[in-house]
Scaffold this active site. Structure first.
Site, short mmCIF file in Angstrom:
data_model
loop_
_atom_site.label_atom_id
_atom_site.label_comp_id
_atom_site.label_asym_id
_atom_site.label_seq_id
_atom_site.Cartn_x
_atom_site.Cartn_y
_atom_site.Cartn_z
N TYR A 50 0.88 -1.12 0.01
CA TYR A 50 0.11 0.13 -0.15
C TYR A 50 0.77 1.21 -0.01
CZ TYR A 50 -3.71 -3.27 1.60
OH TYR A 50 -4.76 -4.28 1.81
N HIS A 106 0.68 -11.58 1.95
CA HIS A 106 -0.39 -10.95 1.18
C HIS A 106 -0.99 -11.71 0.02
CE1 HIS A 106 -1.62 -6.55 0.07
NE2 HIS A 106 -2.47 -7.41 -0.39
N GLN A 156 -7.11 -13.63 5.63
CA GLN A 156 -7.74 -12.22 5.43
C GLN A 156 -8.14 -12.34 3.74
OE1 GLN A 156 -6.82 -7.68 4.16
NE2 GLN A 156 -6.01 -8.29 6.34
N TRP A 182 -11.72 -8.65 3.94
CA TRP A 182 -11.17 -7.26 3.20
C TRP A 182 -12.54 -7.00 2.37
CZ3 TRP A 182 -11.18 -7.84 -1.96
CH2 TRP A 182 -10.35 -8.73 -2.90
N LYS A 227 -13.06 0.55 5.17
CA LYS A 227 -12.16 1.78 4.83
C LYS A 227 -13.09 2.80 4.57
CE LYS A 227 -10.45 4.27 1.21
NZ LYS A 227 -11.09 4.61 0.25
P1 NAP Z 1 -14.61 -1.55 1.62
O1 NAP Z 1 -14.14 -1.05 2.79
O2 NAP Z 1 -15.47 -2.61 1.57
O3 NAP Z 1 -15.17 -0.20 0.94
C1 NAP Z 1 -14.62 1.03 0.89
C2 NAP Z 1 -15.16 1.97 -0.09
O4 NAP Z 1 -16.67 2.14 0.60
C3 NAP Z 1 -14.86 3.17 -0.35
O5 NAP Z 1 -15.12 3.65 -1.68
C4 NAP Z 1 -15.41 4.33 0.88
O6 NAP Z 1 -15.42 5.55 0.30
C5 NAP Z 1 -16.78 3.72 0.66
N1 NAP Z 1 -17.53 3.76 2.04
C6 NAP Z 1 -17.06 3.61 3.23
N2 NAP Z 1 -17.97 3.52 4.29
C7 NAP Z 1 -19.10 4.01 3.62
C8 NAP Z 1 -20.23 4.42 4.08
N3 NAP Z 1 -20.53 4.11 5.34
N4 NAP Z 1 -21.24 4.60 3.47
C9 NAP Z 1 -21.01 4.85 2.05
N5 NAP Z 1 -19.82 4.59 1.54
C10 NAP Z 1 -18.84 4.16 2.32
O7 NAP Z 1 -13.61 -1.76 0.67
P2 NAP Z 1 -11.81 -1.82 0.48
O8 NAP Z 1 -11.36 -0.47 1.01
O9 NAP Z 1 -11.59 -2.53 -0.57
O10 NAP Z 1 -11.49 -2.70 1.94
C11 NAP Z 1 -11.12 -2.54 3.45
C12 NAP Z 1 -9.92 -2.75 3.84
O11 NAP Z 1 -9.41 -4.26 3.37
C13 NAP Z 1 -8.94 -2.07 2.84
O12 NAP Z 1 -8.63 -0.90 3.14
C14 NAP Z 1 -7.52 -3.12 3.05
O13 NAP Z 1 -7.02 -2.70 4.41
C15 NAP Z 1 -7.98 -4.23 3.07
N6 NAP Z 1 -8.10 -4.98 1.97
C16 NAP Z 1 -7.19 -5.97 1.77
C17 NAP Z 1 -7.23 -6.90 0.41
C18 NAP Z 1 -6.16 -7.91 0.48
O14 NAP Z 1 -5.67 -8.27 -0.85
N7 NAP Z 1 -5.66 -8.55 1.68
C19 NAP Z 1 -7.76 -6.50 -0.80
C20 NAP Z 1 -8.30 -5.20 -0.58
C21 NAP Z 1 -8.80 -4.53 0.56
P3 NAP Z 1 -14.92 7.04 1.25
O15 NAP Z 1 -13.32 6.30 1.22
O16 NAP Z 1 -14.99 7.95 0.02
O17 NAP Z 1 -15.47 7.22 2.13
#
Ligand code: NAP
Length: 282
Positions: A50, A106, A156, A182, A227
């Site tokens: 990241y 990862h 994860q 995730w 996130k």
């Molecule tokens: P997520 O948390 O499912 O969704 C994030 C999205 O939703 C962003 O566009 C955010 O926009 C929006 N959002 C957040 N809260 C909201 C709400 N209450 N109402 C409306 N929209 C909302 O997706 P993600 O960021 O992909 O996943 C979360 C975490 O998982 C990542 O940050 C990372 O740490 C981890 N991850 C890990 C992997 C892996 O390969 N291990 C892959 C992907 C993700 P805004 O930011 O504009 O609010």
């Protein structure tokens, strides 16, 4: 309200809700993590890939919250697996800490056994308090968990109402491994934020779609890391501890599961295509 914890197989307690910083730019990351800590999050999920471990470390140092009260998660990128301790030490340096709470591989590619053995060594040396993996589908997961000294404590995976990973969670349980989601809100894909089932359930409790979807995972013992770069949404995503979904609600949401990824199709070779793309980054 106190964030619930999950006891990992080595007995340590991990917060069940955390804040993820994937796609949070290095410019924004310090402010976002400070906001998250101020909002009440006590687990931060970052990764070498990241490119924001340094900003996470800076925010933790600035926050005034004691290091031992924050559960720091980072991930070793696959190009680093053969570098072992050198790579782990680099993450510690960037995060400005002498230990991380959880370090995971990862991806299930490259020299993952070397990477995992490095995690085991670091665990024994006290550099990491828990170890695990990410993106390990059932085949990868069972293979690794059966052939290492210390089975992964966490896996994860992409997990949300549309891809609930029920079968994988069953396999993980056999190895005492906790499941971490995730994209717990499917990154908004498949109309997540306007889903009529989640929306109708939310209306009963005065909660948003996001809160219902996250609460569902919580009630399934899944660890979540929503996130957002917006403080109000960070607050909203944490504000899921004062209501409970009924058995009927749980049943309706369970029916949303398509058992399909919204990010890649494992069996159609999308993962392989993705890997081919990543080779450029290695
Ligand atoms: P997520 O948390 O499912 O969704 C994030 C999205 O939703 C962003 O566009 C955010 O926009 C929006 N959002 C957040 N809260 C909201 C709400 N209450 N109402 C409306 N929209 C909302 O997706 P993600 O960021 O992909 O996943 C979360 C975490 O998982 C990542 O940050 C990372 O740490 C981890 N991850 C890990 C992997 C892996 O390969 N291990 C892959 C992907 C993700 P805004 O930011 O504009 O609010």
């Amino acid at each position: 309200m106190k964030i619930p914890t999950v006891k990992l197989s080595n007995g340590i307690e991990m917060p069940q809700i955390g804040y993820g910083v994937y796609q949070v730019t290095p410019e924004e990351c310090e402010r976002c993590v400070l906001d998250a800590l101020e909002t009440g999050y006590r687990m931060i999920d970052t990764a070498q890939a990241y490119h924001n471990e340094q900003q996470v470390g800076k925010a933790i140092a600035k926050s005034g919250v004691k290091r031992e009260d924050i559960f720091v998660v980072t991930k070793m990128w696959m190009s680093q697996y053969s570098l072992g301790q050198k790579s782990i030490d680099e993450s510690l340096r960037k995060l400005g800490t002498d230990y991380v709470d959880l370090m995971i591989l990862h991806q299930p590619f490259c020299d993952r056994y070397s990477g995992y053995r490095a995690l085991e060594e670091a665990y024994k040396a006290g550099k990491v308090r828990a170890i695990g993996v990410s993106n390990h589908f059932a085949d990868h997961f069972i293979d690794l968990a059966s052939n290492v000294e210390i089975p992964p404590m966490v896996n994860q995976m992409e997990t949300h109402v549309f891809n609930q990973q029920e079968q994988l969670r069953g396999f993980e349980k056999e190895f005492g491994c906790a499941h971490m989601a995730w994209s717990p809100m499917a990154e908004g894909r498949n109309g997540f934020f306007t889903n009529p089932v989640l929306s109708a359930i939310g209306a009963k409790y005065g909660k948003s779609v996001a809160q219902v979807g996250l609460r569902y995972l919580l009630q399934n013992d899944v660890i979540i890391i929503p996130k957002s770069t917006h403080k109000e949404r960070m607050q909203q995503n944490l504000d899921i501890l004062d209501f409970s979904l009924s058995d009927e609600d749980m049943k309706s949401i369970r029916a949303l599961d398509t058992r399909q990824s919204l990010f890649f199709d494992h069996h159609d070779g999308e993962v392989s295509k993705m890997f081919m793309g990543w080779r450029g980054l290695v």
